[in-house]
Every structure is written in structure tokens, then in C-alpha cells.
Write a protein that holds these residues in place. Structure first.
Motif, PDB file in Angstrom:
ATOM      1  N   THR A 256      -2.287  16.876   6.252  1.00  0.00           N
ATOM      2  CA  THR A 256      -1.455  17.555   6.192  1.00  0.00           C
ATOM      3  C   THR A 256      -0.647  19.049   7.057  1.00  0.00           C
ATOM      4  N   THR A 257      -2.075  19.304   7.370  1.00  0.00           N
ATOM      5  CA  THR A 257      -2.103  20.892   7.407  1.00  0.00           C
ATOM      6  C   THR A 257      -2.480  21.069   9.597  1.00  0.00           C
ATOM      7  N   THR A 258      -2.632  19.750   9.884  1.00  0.00           N
ATOM      8  CA  THR A 258      -3.056  19.625  11.284  1.00  0.00           C
ATOM      9  C   THR A 258      -2.141  19.690  11.870  1.00  0.00           C
ATOM     10  N   VAL A 259      -0.986  18.717  11.382  1.00  0.00           N
ATOM     11  CA  VAL A 259       0.054  17.970  12.141  1.00  0.00           C
ATOM     12  C   VAL A 259       0.662  18.058  13.106  1.00  0.00           C
ATOM     13  N   GLY A 260       0.566  17.434  13.928  1.00  0.00           N
ATOM     14  CA  GLY A 260       1.415  18.241  15.006  1.00  0.00           C
ATOM     15  C   GLY A 260       1.052  19.581  15.779  1.00  0.00           C
ATOM     16  N   THR A 261      -0.784  19.956  16.046  1.00  0.00           N
ATOM     17  CA  THR A 261      -0.476  20.941  15.747  1.00  0.00           C
ATOM     18  C   THR A 261      -2.192  20.485  17.107  1.00  0.00           C
ATOM     19  N   SER A 262      -2.438  21.589  17.643  1.00  0.00           N
ATOM     20  CA  SER A 262      -3.213  20.967  19.035  1.00  0.00           C
ATOM     21  C   SER A 262      -4.441  21.755  19.484  1.00  0.00           C
ATOM     22  N   GLY A 263      -6.528  21.152  19.884  1.00  0.00           N
ATOM     23  CA  GLY A 263      -7.278  22.039  20.118  1.00  0.00           C
ATOM     24  C   GLY A 263      -8.060  22.065  18.971  1.00  0.00           C
ATOM     25  N   VAL A 264      -7.412  21.529  17.814  1.00  0.00           N
ATOM     26  CA  VAL A 264      -8.464  22.149  16.579  1.00  0.00           C
ATOM     27  C   VAL A 264      -9.633  22.204  16.055  1.00  0.00           C
ATOM     28  N   SER A 265     -10.690  23.383  16.825  1.00  0.00           N
ATOM     29  CA  SER A 265     -12.124  22.355  16.487  1.00  0.00           C
ATOM     30  C   SER A 265     -12.756  23.687  14.722  1.00  0.00           C
ATOM     31  N   PHE A 266     -13.645  22.737  14.642  1.00  0.00           N
ATOM     32  CA  PHE A 266     -14.595  22.900  13.315  1.00  0.00           C
ATOM     33  C   PHE A 266     -15.112  24.130  13.483  1.00  0.00           C
ATOM     34  N   PRO A 267     -15.828  25.288  14.015  1.00  0.00           N
ATOM     35  CA  PRO A 267     -16.902  26.181  14.393  1.00  0.00           C
ATOM     36  C   PRO A 267     -17.601  26.702  13.171  1.00  0.00           C
ATOM     37  N   ASN A 268     -16.773  27.194  12.321  1.00  0.00           N
ATOM     38  CA  ASN A 268     -17.117  27.317  10.816  1.00  0.00           C
ATOM     39  C   ASN A 268     -18.104  26.284  10.348  1.00  0.00           C
ATOM     40  N   HIS A 269     -17.905  24.899  10.271  1.00  0.00           N
ATOM     41  CA  HIS A 269     -17.956  24.036   9.616  1.00  0.00           C
ATOM     42  C   HIS A 269     -19.443  23.269  10.142  1.00  0.00           C
ATOM     43  N   MET A 270     -19.403  23.642  11.720  1.00  0.00           N
ATOM     44  CA  MET A 270     -20.638  23.215  12.567  1.00  0.00           C
ATOM     45  C   MET A 270     -21.901  24.335  12.268  1.00  0.00           C
ATOM     46  N   ILE A 271     -21.376  25.829  12.428  1.00  0.00           N
ATOM     47  CA  ILE A 271     -22.211  26.552  12.020  1.00  0.00           C
ATOM     48  C   ILE A 271     -23.369  26.676  10.469  1.00  0.00           C
ATOM     49  N   GLU A 272     -22.606  26.366   9.654  1.00  0.00           N
ATOM     50  CA  GLU A 272     -22.357  26.168   8.058  1.00  0.00           C
ATOM     51  C   GLU A 272     -23.242  24.531   8.245  1.00  0.00           C
ATOM     52  N   HIS A 273     -23.466  23.344   8.892  1.00  0.00           N
ATOM     53  CA  HIS A 273     -23.833  22.521   9.060  1.00  0.00           C
ATOM     54  C   HIS A 273     -25.526  22.775   9.255  1.00  0.00           C
ATOM     55  N   SER A 274     -25.752  24.042  10.308  1.00  0.00           N
ATOM     56  CA  SER A 274     -27.284  24.195  10.230  1.00  0.00           C
ATOM     57  C   SER A 274     -27.336  24.850   8.966  1.00  0.00           C
ATOM     58  N   LEU A 275     -26.881  25.808   8.746  1.00  0.00           N
ATOM     59  CA  LEU A 275     -27.654  26.205   7.400  1.00  0.00           C
ATOM     60  C   LEU A 275     -27.914  25.522   6.719  1.00  0.00           C
ATOM     61  N   SER A 276     -27.247  24.403   5.972  1.00  0.00           N
ATOM     62  CA  SER A 276     -27.313  23.551   4.858  1.00  0.00           C
ATOM     63  C   SER A 276     -28.426  22.846   5.306  1.00  0.00           C
TER      64      SER A 276
END
Lengths: 375, 375
Positions: A256-276
């Protein structure tokens, strides 16, 4: 408003004692045998396991119990469960636990109906065509996995944390009883707060098109998380705050928070996944370190939105003041904001960066600059 | 947070040209013959009818066209359509139009699988057990019918406007293309704005338990409607504003604003239904008359929430100032706020009150006092 499809068929059963009905919900779907996936044996000492299995027995649902899922769940556990699910011909997966148990369950649901290795589907390498139906009782509010089609698992051999998404792994029924979530430790409560905020701000800041309606929705979620985290740190028994926190967590990643948006990416999650993946850092704790660092590096690319964030959430007037206020709030509630809190430093940058899976968008130099902000 | 169930399985297909895919969406559901329900013949002159029927033809979907649904849709039209749907053995209903066409379509979908008179189900007199699948292309943003299980129809013989609700009448797929909504007249745009605001404030003010998260969600919808209505009055071609307005309309009545609340009632709608049933007042126009009148009568029962409303929406400090500001805004955009604008007065109170269907909660004296506020 960009063109979009919104479809979320998960039925949410929210509130006190709903877990007692799990057997009925499964029976109503015409299913008779499940794999009951859980994490630590704590659900046996706190009584939840008995409540669940009693409800299954009363409704003549056969179950095979499979425990031992750990946080930052690993592929080998999932693979072991898939073997059992196949051998036992279970018809559905029942997840009892937090996001790690549910993400594992979704992966098991996919793998049980697939002849190869379930890792084939991670990172979008192969499209998921089917999965067993999934039911869950979510005991930790954080990942939002109870109302979406995502699952994240770590391949502990290659040290990669990666994800799947499929419409086939939206849970059929998710039970959210805030009372079951009150036993969470203070550490995991504040890590969860950081995780929920991270789910919201990724789209909020990176979207190229962002309707104001969606910005206000994100701000509502973050305000709710901040207000209720502070209440819960003082009084873990506050049911109302626990409920609002849980529902905010679900809404942060149910689409519901990204409806109608465009170009969303997840850099924080991607960097964190490396830490985990490399250092087994708790996901939310890693995110509260990465977020301020990434925001300081990124804000000039979308400064108006960062000023909006500063004003709406903290009554501040500049992007940097808003970022600082968020970092201060993380410090105040006690979730880490610096790499040294995990005993990590510049000497780890190379490993962290090399482990990342989206180097086309961010150069190695970019990533090192972001990490420097977390020193 | 009260216990709740949230389940909304409608798939929203939002955006430009989505109506061209309607045949494919129906075909993907394995259906081959539909009743195509619409309102005025305008959809033939503006090309939409051709787009829809071409898409049906391309996907080998047989259709029977049924036009003539009017606003404040009437029972006899629905009954006529049910006869045709039964005779022709249609497998689904396709609604092309606004909320009146869709509400009629939902009722037709129920009545086609029922041997008796479909009016039996209205007002909760009988539980709905099944309905044909419903697809729609919504050409007016207002009622929210495209993502819920409600339908409202007027029995023109008894002069009662009443509703059904059922999980079986959530549309399977709803197409919302803001471009199709730009031909709406300025009158119907502002009536729609009032309708959407009414959907939000009923729960916002009447709930006995109202989580702050839900209050902020309502405020987001109302802010969006107010901002975009003003833009659209100046520039009906503004796609972005049209899209935000449409999505706010959908969210105002898709269940997300009343999650976890308790004790919600719909007094404004109930009073307005009497105006529409007796005098064929446009629904939204009736609501903009009823709302300020009801609010002035009710606010002391929940004053803190009315002060919150005044502050958040209009930067005012008292309940009455907030209500006045809303009434002024209705006047500014040009939707009625007084009964005399429908040539109604004290002489009509008796008929209006006697037509109402919920006199257990409000006494006749209460209702007359509310109506007096609209003189």
C-alpha cells in the motif's frame, strides 16, 4: 500516479485468541495435513505450541512438526524441511513464529512442489509457478511477511542473503495476535522498529514518481512506530500500542505504500543483507546502521523529499537535520547506528561490498562512501 | 485495536488503457459469457463501448449488453437485468460505468443465482450465499464500490434506498483508468468529493475505539480529496490529480480506514438515503448537506476527535470552527450545504424522518434537530 496492479488476497485475522482458530481456518480451506514450521523450542514452554496443536487436533488436521529455524534463516534448514514435506505429502505449510520462520515456510512451500533446488528461484533467476498454501501465526511484528509475497533466506555456503517474490506465497490466512508479540525482547523490539521504518523509507526516498498520498501513508506508519515503540519500551504490556505497532508493521510492506510510484529500489536492504550474510548481524540492527549512512550519501538526489521527511517527522527544516534526528532517535531507543557496534570497520568494507548483489546501480566507490558514513 | 478480519481479494488494475485488457482478464478467469451492464448511451458516443466489446470479441467472450442504469439506481432495472442474465445463462457480470452501474451489477450478480426476489437480501434480511463473478471498469471515482462488498439500490415502489454487503460481491478485477473519469461534470466531481469525505468521516467520528493510525489514514484521504478537487476544478485534464483523487476514493471505503475500530455507524448515509429515495437528490450533494448538519448536532459526543479534525484539516482550534471550515469548503467548491438548495424545508421533515431505516439509534426528535441544522 503510475500504472499499477494492486492485489493482496491474504486474509488477516487480527486480535486476541485468534491462534485458537488456526485448525478451523485450515479445515475451512479443505486441507488435512500440514508441516508445522517453528523456530526455537520456546513455543513449547510458553504454551503456544499446545494451543496450536490442540486446535489442529480438534479439526482433524494431521501435522508434522519441524523446528529449529534461526533468525537470518539459512538455506540448509529450508532444504531439510522440503525433504520432509515431500516425503510426508503435506498439503500446506503452517508457520508459527516471526518473519524468519514465515520466510522459511514460504520457501518450503515453493520447494515442496519443485524437483530441483529451491535456491534456483532466488534473486529472480527462475519464475515461481506454484506453492503449497501457507498459513501463519506471526509472533514478531517487523518483516511484514504476513501480508506479502516476499521471502528472504541466506545461502550459508555462498554467504548470500537473497529473496524471492511470488503471488503464490502470499499467506492464505495470517493470524496477528498482539498478545503473542509482547514477549519480544527490548533489543528485538527496537530492531523491529528500525526494520519497519526501513521498509517505508526505501520507496519514500528512491521513487522517481511519488504521489503525496503515499508519502503521507509512509509518514503515518513511521509516526505510529515511533509513538508505540516509546510506549512499549516503558510498558511492554500495553495492548493498544502493541496492536498499532503490529498493524503498522504489516502495512509497511503490504504494497500500500508504493502504489502508483515508480523507480523504487531497496539499497538499504541490499547493503544490510551483506552485513547479515557475512556477520550474522540482526537484520533490523543492521538497517539502523545503514539507513542514516545511506541517507547522508543520497539526500541531495531527492532533497525536497528529505526536507519533507525532516518537517513531517521531526519538525526540522533541512534534510541533514532530519537525518540526524532519525539517527538520534535510533540511539535513544537503543538500536545501533555505527558499524563499530558490531565490531566492524574499514577493514571489512571490501568483503561487504563484494558480497552485494546490485553493483550495477551503485559503484564500489559509492558503497564504500556510504559505509564510511557509518564509521 | 479491536479484533478484526481484513480480507480484500479484489485485484485493482489501475492506469492508462487498462480497459483494453478487460477481455483478457475475463478470459484468464476461465469465463466465456457476460452481461455487460452500463448506464447512459454516452459510452457508445465516447468510444468506450467499442473498446470494451472489441476486447471481449478478441478474447472470444460472448456478451449481452444491458444499458439504462440511472444514478440512484432502481430495483426494477436490476430485476429486469436478472431475468435476462438467467435466461441467457451468463457466467459473469461486467459493469462499465460509475458506482450506480457497479452497485446494480453486484445486485444482478446475486439475483441471478437466487430463485426469489433479490430485494430479500437488502438491509441484511437474508444472508447472501453466492453471486456471479463481477468485473468492472469504473468511470466515476466516488462510491468506492470497485473495492468492496457493498451495493446500494432504491426500491422505487416502497421509496426505500437500502444496501447489501457480502464477501461474494467484491469485484474480481476492477479497472480504474483516471483518463476515463475526466469527462465527469464539475457538479458530479464536487458531489463525489463530498461522498468520499462522507465515507471517511462516518467511522472517524462515530467509532468508540479509533486507533490514531486510522485517524491519520482518514486525514490523508480527505487532504488528498481537497487538494485534488481544487486542482481538477481548474484543470480537468490533470492526470496526476485525477489519479490521486481516484485512489483516495477507492481507499475511503475498502475497509482500510475502519480496521481495528469499533462501534462505527453511518448516520450521514442513512439520512441521505432518505433524501435520495424520496426526492432523487444526487447522493454526494445530499451528503454535503447532511454532514455539517449532523456534525453540529453530534460533535459534543466526541469533541476531542472533532478538535483533531479541525486542527489537522483546517488548522482550526475548535470543533465548531472545523465544521464551519468544512461547510465553507463545500460552498467554495459548489456542492450544496442547505436543504433549500433542493427546494426542501421543514414541511418535508416528517416524510424524510419516516423513511429512515435506523430509528433505534436516533429518535425522531434527534433527526428533526439534525435536519433543522440544514435549513
Amino acid at each position: 500516479m503510475e500504472n499499477f496492479i494492486y492485489y493482496n488476497p491474504t486474509k488477516i485475522e487480527f486480535g486476541k485468541e485468534k491462534e485458537k482458530k488456526i485448525g478451523k481456518f485450515i479445515k475451512d480451506s479443505g486441507l488435512k495435513k500440514v508441516l508445522l514450521v517453528y523456530g526455537s523450542e520456546r513455543i513449547k514452554s510458553n504454551g503456544l505450541f499446545d494451543v496450536v496443536t490442540n486446535s489442529l487436533n480438534e479439526n482433524n488436521i494431521e501435522y508434522i512438526a519441524f523446528g529449529g529455524v534461526i533468525s537470518n534463516p539459512i538455506l540448509s534448514t529450508v532444504q531439510e524441511a522440503i525433504k520432509i514435506a515431500k516425503k510426508e505429502n503435506v498439503e500446506a505449510i503452517l508457520s508459527v513464529g516471526g518473519g524468519s520462520v514465515l520466510d522459511s515456510s514460504k520457501t518450503i512451500a515453493v520447494g515442496t512442489l519443485y524437483d530441483g533446488d529451491v535456491w534456483d528461484f532466488f534473486g529472480g533467476k527462475k519464475a515461481i509457478e506454484k506453492a503449497l498454501p501457507i498459513f501463519d501465526i506471526i509472533t514478531l511484528a517487523a518483516t511484514g511477511s504476513e501480508m506479502n509475497g516476499y521471502a528472504v533466506v541466506t545461502n550459508e555456503i555462498t554467504k548470500h542473503k537473497d529473496s524471492i517474490w511470488s503471488p503464490h506465497v502470499y499467506p492464505k490466512v495470517s493470524i496477528i495476535n498482539p498478545e503473542l508479540q509482547k514477549s519480544v525482547s527490548k533489543d528485538y523490539l527496537v530492531y523491529s522498529a528500525a526494520d519497519i521504518i526501513a521498509h517505508c523509507i526505501e520507496g519514500y526516498f528512491t521513487a522517481k514518481i511519488q504521489p503525496t498520498y503515499m508519502s503521507r501513508q509512509v509518514e503515518n506508519i513511521i509516526k505510529t512506530v515511533m509513538e508505540t515503540t516509546e510506549i512499549l519500551l516503558k510498558n511492554p504490556e500495553d495492548y493498544s500500542a502493541r496492536g498499532d505497532f503490529a498493524w503498522a508493521a504489516t502495512n509497511a510492506l503490504n504494497g500500500t505504500t508504493t502504489v502508483g510510484t515508480s523507480g523504487v529500489s531497496f539499497p538499504n536492504h541490499m547493503i544490510e543483507h551483506s552485513l547479515s550474510a557475512l556477520y550474522n548481524v540482526p537484520h533490523g540492527a543492521g538497517l539502523s546502521v545503514v539507513m542514516p549512512a545511506w541517507m547522508k550519501w543520497y539526500y541531495k538526489k531527492n532533497e525536497a523529499q528529505f526536507i519533507r521527511f525532516a518537517k513531517e517527522l521531526f519538525g526540522k527544516n533541512s534534510a541533514l537535520e532530519g537525518i540526524e534526528a532519525l539517527e538520534n532517535w535510533f540511539n535513544k531507543i537503543g538500536t545501533p547506528t555505527k558499524l563499530k557496534q558490531f565490531s566492524l570497520g574499514v577493514e571489512n568494507f571490501k568483503d561487504i561490498v563484494e558480497n552485494l548483489s546490485f553493483q550495477e546501480e551503485y559503484s564500489k566507490e559509492d558503497l564504500e562512501e556510504i559505509l564510511k558514513n557509518a564509521i
